[in-house]
Design a protein around this motif. Structure first.
Motif, short mmCIF file in Angstrom:
data_model
loop_
_atom_site.label_atom_id
_atom_site.label_comp_id
_atom_site.label_asym_id
_atom_site.label_seq_id
_atom_site.Cartn_x
_atom_site.Cartn_y
_atom_site.Cartn_z
N GLY A 1 7.54 9.33 1.11
CA GLY A 1 8.10 8.97 -0.18
C GLY A 1 9.33 9.76 -0.54
N ALA A 2 9.42 11.02 -0.05
CA ALA A 2 10.54 11.87 -0.44
C ALA A 2 11.12 12.69 0.70
CB ALA A 2 10.12 12.80 -1.58
N GLU A 3 10.35 12.99 1.73
CA GLU A 3 10.81 13.90 2.78
C GLU A 3 11.91 13.29 3.65
OE1 GLU A 3 8.01 16.15 5.22
OE2 GLU A 3 6.42 15.44 3.90
N GLU B 1 7.08 12.35 -13.83
CA GLU B 1 7.52 11.11 -13.18
C GLU B 1 7.39 9.92 -14.13
OE1 GLU B 1 6.63 11.86 -8.46
OE2 GLU B 1 4.93 11.46 -9.78
N CYS C 1 5.52 2.97 -3.52
CA CYS C 1 5.62 4.35 -3.03
C CYS C 1 5.27 5.33 -4.14
CB CYS C 1 7.03 4.64 -2.50
SG CYS C 1 8.30 4.78 -3.77
N ASP C 2 4.85 6.51 -3.71
CA ASP C 2 4.80 7.68 -4.57
C ASP C 2 5.54 8.79 -3.81
OD1 ASP C 2 3.02 8.71 -2.65
OD2 ASP C 2 1.24 8.40 -3.91
N ASP C 3 5.43 10.02 -4.24
CA ASP C 3 6.18 11.09 -3.56
C ASP C 3 5.66 11.35 -2.15
OD1 ASP C 3 8.04 11.56 -5.48
OD2 ASP C 3 7.07 13.34 -6.33
N SER C 4 4.45 10.91 -1.84
CA SER C 4 3.84 11.23 -0.55
C SER C 4 4.09 10.18 0.52
CB SER C 4 2.33 11.41 -0.73
OG SER C 4 2.05 12.43 -1.66
N SER D 1 12.12 18.87 -0.52
CA SER D 1 11.77 17.72 0.31
C SER D 1 12.67 17.56 1.53
CB SER D 1 11.82 16.44 -0.53
OG SER D 1 13.12 16.22 -1.04
N ASP E 1 16.45 18.00 -4.56
CA ASP E 1 15.77 17.57 -3.33
C ASP E 1 15.50 18.70 -2.34
OD1 ASP E 1 15.88 15.03 -4.31
OD2 ASP E 1 17.58 14.39 -3.11
N SER F 1 16.62 9.48 -9.36
CA SER F 1 15.84 9.77 -8.14
C SER F 1 14.53 9.00 -8.20
CB SER F 1 15.58 11.27 -8.01
OG SER F 1 14.96 11.77 -9.19
N TYR G 1 6.72 1.74 -8.21
CA TYR G 1 6.80 3.19 -8.05
C TYR G 1 5.60 3.80 -8.78
CZ TYR G 1 11.74 2.86 -6.65
OH TYR G 1 12.92 2.59 -6.02
#
Length: 446
Positions: A275-277, A113, A256-259, A303, A300, A445, A106
């Motif tokens: 990554g989050a959506e 983060e 992964c990252d948030d993108s 996202s 969330d 999360s 991650y």
């Protein structure tokens, strides 16, 4: 067989339907398959009923990660057991599973983060994991040609991956070889009750007498259970995924990252996902469960893409009936396999993020894109418990974590059904947590 699995995919497990069995398992995703596997190993007669195809829904549509990292503290000991089982499955079934321990990483884009990763480390230590923090330089050094401004990472080298849409049908075939009767294209319409307890099930192909039933129906579990007066606050979110053709190797594991998230596949391409959506269809169940989901919504909201209505026939579509007669066509026969359209705008952002992170490769073209409906709970951990109806056990709401934990969770559920000690503290997964005044505490999360 081609992917994604759909209504026209060949039936590989036609039955036949028995008149009687010891246990009926409803739903042939990874949880149902592995529950049936472990029950059969105990010498029980097991029938696994699937309204569509084995692994037709989320069990074949996930990222293919087998991770201990980032798990809820209640799940983590089961996941450690699950990884041990995955290793034994790979030895038995061979390379076709695609199982390889290539690690999970991650990546942090913010100091917040990083703090979240560090807060999870005590769970790793308590369970004997090899998890460690990486500096920004160390994280970049794990990739080839990366140029992303990551601030650091958390890395578990012993975590693994497999090929979901191949692996779960392979596991089903191995379960069948152990004596499990698997019947595809066979929806269970209703429970058959006598004196308030399980006496069997009524399927579209006839009745099966049984004293025990497991509901592992994924996104359909709430609808099925609700028709029998058992209420669970489960909802479903749409997750979009895509695959590329062969690309130069930038990382052999999963990260992964948030993108964006990636996993190197056996064919030399990458499975890519946001990554989050994710997307959420608003329906009657969403309104009924709004209060339960407030804590996770606060985390969330940005996202989540909200849609006013699910496609016709989906579990929480406005027009989907909540009750039906056992001798009538059920909602489970009207849609054999949930096959939602992916959010191409979301996947476009994934392509852009990948190109920014790996400028030497650029924007990858997508060979195939798909989506799945993830069965989720307000605290992002499942319900694994006996139901108020004697003889009925629930195993649902895996919240996108089911593929990796499936072998271990299947063993746990089988122990519950057989009346054995599950070997783990299951209080985090009890059904009553939503009615006994317990504060909803979402899992990490990560």
């Amino acid at each position: 067989m081609t992917f994604p699995i759909h209504d026209g995919s060949p039936i590989r497990f036609p039955g036949p339907l028995p008149a009687a069995t010891d246990v009926v398992v409803i739903g042939a995703g990874v949880i149902g398959v592995m529950t049936a596997w472990h029950l059969a190993e105990r010498g029980l007669r097991v029938t696994l009923c699937e309204k569509g195809r084995v692994a037709g829904e989320q069990s074949s549509r996930n990222w293919g990660w087998i991770r201990q990292q980032g798990r809820d503290a209640g799940e983590l000991p089961i996941m450690v057991e699950s990884l041990r089982i995955w290793k034994s499955l790979a030895q038995e079934l061979g390379e076709g599973l695609g199982f390889r321990q290539t690690g999970v990483m991650y990546l942090a884009q913010t100091e917040r983060e990083i703090a979240g990763f560090e807060a999870w480390l005590p769970h790793a230590r308590d369970n004997g994991l090899d998890t460690r923090m990486l500096t920004a330089g160390e994280a970049l050094g794990m990739f080839r040609g990366a140029a992303a401004p990551w601030k650091g990472a958390i890395w578990t080298a012993s975590d693994a991956k497999a090929e979901p849409w191949v692996a779960v049908p392979m596991l089903a075939a191995a379960a069948q070889a152990r004596g499990v009767t698997i019947v595809e294209n066979c929806a269970v319409r209703a429970l058959d009750l006598a004196a308030g307890r399980i006496a069997g099930v009524v399927t579209e192909k006839g009745r099966i007498a049984a004293e025990r039933v497991v509901v592992a129906a994924g996104a359909w579990s709430r609808l099925f259970l609700g028709a029998h007066g058992v209420k669970i606050p489960q909802l479903a979110v749409l997750a979009s995924v895509a695959e590329t053709g062969p690309l130069p190797e930038v990382f052999d594991g999963a990260a992964c990252d948030d993108s964006f998230a990636l996993r190197r596949r056996a064919d030399g391409g990458y499975t890519l996902a946001p990554g989050a959506e994710h997307d959420f269809f608003i329906g009657r169940d969403a309104f009924a469960s709004f209060g339960f989901y407030l804590p996770v919504l606060k985390k969330d909201f940005r996202s989540t893409h909200f849609r006013p209505a699910a496609p016709s026939g989906y579990p929480d579509a406005w027009g989907t009936p909540r009750s039906w007669a056992a001798d009538q066509l059920s909602p489970f026969e009207k849609i054999r396999i949930l096959n939602p359209a992916p959010n191409l705008a979301t996947l476009g952002r994934v392509q852009d993020s990948f190109a920014s992170a790996f400028p030497g490769i650029g924007r990858p073209s997508l060979r195939t894109a798909w989506a799945g409906m993830i069965d989720t709970m307000p605290d992002v951990v499942p319900v694994v418990d006996h139901a108020p109806i004697p003889g009925l056990t629930i195993a649902t709401g895996m919240s996108g974590h089911g593929f990796g934990i499936g072998p271990g969770m299947g063993r746990v559920v089988a122990s519950l059904v057989a009346g054995e000690d599950a070997g783990h503290d299951l209080s985090r997964f009890r059904l009553s947590r939503f009615t006994d005044g317990t504060k909803i505490a979402p899992g990490p999360s990560l």
